[in-house]
Design an enzyme around this catalytic site. Structure first.
Site, PDB file in Angstrom:
ATOM      1  N   GLN A 103       0.796  -1.217   0.000  1.00 38.56           N
ATOM      2  CA  GLN A 103       0.000   0.000   0.000  1.00 38.56           C
ATOM      3  C   GLN A 103       0.836   1.278   0.000  1.00 38.56           C
ATOM      4  O   GLN A 103       0.303   2.356  -0.261  1.00 38.56           O
ATOM      5  CB  GLN A 103      -0.951  -0.012   1.202  1.00 38.56           C
TER       6      GLN A 103
ATOM      7  N   HIS B 221       0.755  -9.631   5.226  1.00 32.19           N
ATOM      8  CA  HIS B 221      -0.324  -8.647   5.245  1.00 32.19           C
ATOM      9  C   HIS B 221      -1.142  -8.819   3.971  1.00 32.19           C
ATOM     10  O   HIS B 221      -1.342  -7.889   3.194  1.00 32.19           O
ATOM     11  CB  HIS B 221       0.256  -7.233   5.338  1.00 32.19           C
TER      12      HIS B 221
ATOM     13  N   ASN C  43      -2.091 -11.206   8.855  1.00 31.49           N
ATOM     14  CA  ASN C  43      -2.977 -10.083   9.122  1.00 31.49           C
ATOM     15  C   ASN C  43      -4.416 -10.447   8.767  1.00 31.49           C
ATOM     16  O   ASN C  43      -4.686 -10.938   7.676  1.00 31.49           O
ATOM     17  CB  ASN C  43      -2.549  -8.864   8.296  1.00 31.49           C
ATOM     18  N   GLU C  44      -5.340 -10.203   9.718  1.00 31.07           N
ATOM     19  CA  GLU C  44      -6.769 -10.431   9.494  1.00 31.07           C
ATOM     20  C   GLU C  44      -7.039 -11.804   8.896  1.00 31.07           C
ATOM     21  O   GLU C  44      -7.648 -11.943   7.831  1.00 31.07           O
ATOM     22  CB  GLU C  44      -7.355  -9.339   8.595  1.00 31.07           C
TER      23      GLU C  44
ATOM     24  N   TYR D 283     -12.741  -1.197  13.417  1.00 35.04           N
ATOM     25  CA  TYR D 283     -13.163   0.077  12.857  1.00 35.04           C
ATOM     26  C   TYR D 283     -14.604   0.434  13.202  1.00 35.04           C
ATOM     27  O   TYR D 283     -14.919   1.595  13.408  1.00 35.04           O
ATOM     28  CB  TYR D 283     -13.025   0.064  11.326  1.00 35.04           C
TER      29      TYR D 283
ATOM     30  N   GLU E 292      -4.930  -1.839  14.058  1.00 31.44           N
ATOM     31  CA  GLU E 292      -5.546  -0.882  13.137  1.00 31.44           C
ATOM     32  C   GLU E 292      -6.822  -0.331  13.745  1.00 31.44           C
ATOM     33  O   GLU E 292      -7.642  -1.077  14.283  1.00 31.44           O
ATOM     34  CB  GLU E 292      -5.900  -1.541  11.790  1.00 31.44           C
TER      35      GLU E 292
ATOM     36  N   TRP F 118      -4.639   3.570  12.046  1.00 33.16           N
ATOM     37  CA  TRP F 118      -4.496   3.383  10.604  1.00 33.16           C
ATOM     38  C   TRP F 118      -5.016   4.653   9.943  1.00 33.16           C
ATOM     39  O   TRP F 118      -6.169   5.015  10.143  1.00 33.16           O
ATOM     40  CB  TRP F 118      -5.281   2.160  10.125  1.00 33.16           C
TER      41      TRP F 118
END
Length: 454
Positions: free
Chosen positions: A43, A96, A131-132, A275, A341, A384
């Site tokens: 990213q 990631h 990640n996730e 989030y 995040e 994040w």
């Protein structure tokens, strides 16, 4: 008696004011609590064809035109890393959702992790293997929204191959085994001499019943089992939640005895990404379908809590984070947790006055403080994101960064937003006030190189 009652009332209100999460500073957190801000390789790095770099699954995804933009240049962090290399002092995530195509086609994850431990272990203290993991299994192998774009009708998004009924469960199973294998290697070969820690990252929604009915309350617990227990119960107890095994049946793999022992306890800490919060509604009719994916097996409808459906930003529901941390404390023995995040989505534009992001950060950090005061074993928080980066679902149309990146500038110049000043001032020990802002420094250029990791 009336006078005594009045004094008690005044004292309680004074205490509420002094300890309110509306007014706090960095000093209210434990001294060893870590704060920072994150990015990820694809990213921000760019340099897609330099120094022997080969294509990843995200190169394939973005160049197919599925999202606006690609990571060929991104923020050019590959060449501009010295401007923000302080971000590397505490964390590197091994995976990631950004593997080489060759690795996706079968290269051994443990060999890859071994190379990372060997080459960087003298400088990296915290290793996060995946990640996730839960979102990677769902979005990559059920809905097909993310690489490697596997799904099947009627559940996915026009994938050319895949099986949404079985592959999410298989993907999660092998993610757990890959993580456990890497963790076992690290603990046996590296941990004693490198003195680091290893963990796994999960996405954690806040989850609240849509109504107070027994059905919605039970459905909310079922949703938590399918999203979080899916990974946490193997990591703690060596097997999947009973409700998952009951509803998915033979479509969910079984651990062998050796695999169960390897997965159980294979983490020193957990990373959580959070989030927003969902309402959960019972949906028993989905279990009557002959052909089901994970959402059908869950038998629950997930409803985003959005005050304004036309709003681009996330609704600010900081109580959701406190609820997530309380759930991990009560259900999973209060493991060490780092919020990897948490951040606010806005449109990518040149406005540096991102008050909505400041309000979001202020609310969530305050909620985190409440959770820590209530006994949560949370040990760190990373907002994040540090820069406006290529977002994996929105490309360059959305922004989470505290620094604006001018994509029209050949040098991709960065400019600090209000949120960068707010976060820097917070980390310097300045207190928030009841209206949610810190009096930030007027000279914005003075903070353009602020160090955010403490």
């Amino acid at each position: 008696m009336l006078r005594l009652s009045l004094w008690v009332f005044l004292l309680l209100n004074l205490a509420a004011t002094l300890f309110s999460s509306d007014i706090y500073s960095r000093d209210d957190f434990p001294p060893d609590f870590i704060f920072g801000s994150g990015t990820s390789a694809y990213q921000v790095e760019g340099a897609a064809n330099e120094d022997g770099r080969t294509p990843s699954i995200w190169d394939t995804f973005t160049h197919a035109g599925i999202v606006p933009g690609n990571g060929d240049t991104a923020c050019d962090e590959y060449h501009k890393y010295k401007e923000s290399n302080h971000m590397l002092h505490y964390t590197i995530v091994i995976y990631h959702r950004h593997s080489k195509m060759s690795m996706e086609d079968g290269k051994d994850f443990t060999l890859y992790a071994d190379a990372c431990f060997r080459e960087f272990g003298d400088r990296v203290l915290y290793w996060t293997t995946i990640n996730e993991g839960n979102i990677f299994a769902l979005a990559g192998y059920d809905t097909g929204m993310m690489p490697p774009l596997r799904c099947s009708p009627p559940f996915g998004f026009n994938c050319s191959k895949g099986n949404s009924s079985t592959e999410p469960y298989l993907a999660a199973h092998y993610i757990l085994l890959a993580h456990a294998s890497a963790a076992q290697l690290y603990k046996k070969k590296y941990q004693d001499k490198q003195h680091g820690f290893i963990g796994l990252n999960l996405y954690a929604f806040g989850m609240v019943p849509l109504t107070n009915t027994t059905e919605d309350v039970i459905a909310t617990q079922r949703a938590k089992d399918f999203f979080i227990g899916w990974f946490m119960e193997p990591l703690l107890f060596g097997d999947y939640p009973n409700i998952m095994k009951k509803n998915a049946g033979s479509r969910i793999p079984a651990f062998t005895s050796d695999e169960s022992k390897m997965v159980k306890g294979s983490f020193d800490f957990l990373g959580l990404n959070h989030y927003n919060t969902l309402n959960i509604k019972d949906n028993p009719s989905s279990l009557k379908m002959d052909h089901r994916d994970l959402a059908g097996d869950m038998a629950a409808e997930l409803i985003f809590m959005q005050d304004d459906p036309s709003a681009f930003e996330f609704p600010s529901r900081p109580e959701g984070l406190q609820g997530v941390l309380e759930y991990f404390k009560q259900a999973y023995g209060n493991p060490p947790i780092y919020i990897h995040e948490n951040g606010q989505r806005t449109q990518h534009n040149a406005s540096l006055n991102d008050t909505r992001r400041v309000e979001y950060m202020k609310g969530f950090i305050g909620s985190l403080l409440d959770a820590v005061r209530n006994g949560s074993n949370a040990r760190g928080y990373f907002t994040w994101s540090f820069l406006d980066v290529l977002e994996l679902l929105d490309g360059y149309e959305s922004s989470y960064g505290m620094y604006y990146v001018d994509l029209e500038d050949p040098d991709l110049k960065r400019y600090p937003k209000l949120s960068a000043h707010w976060y820097s001032d917070f980390l310097k020990g300045r207190s928030t006030h009841a209206h949610g802002m810190i009096e930030v420094e007027k000279n914005s250029s003075a903070l353009s190189h602020a160090h955010f990791v403490q």
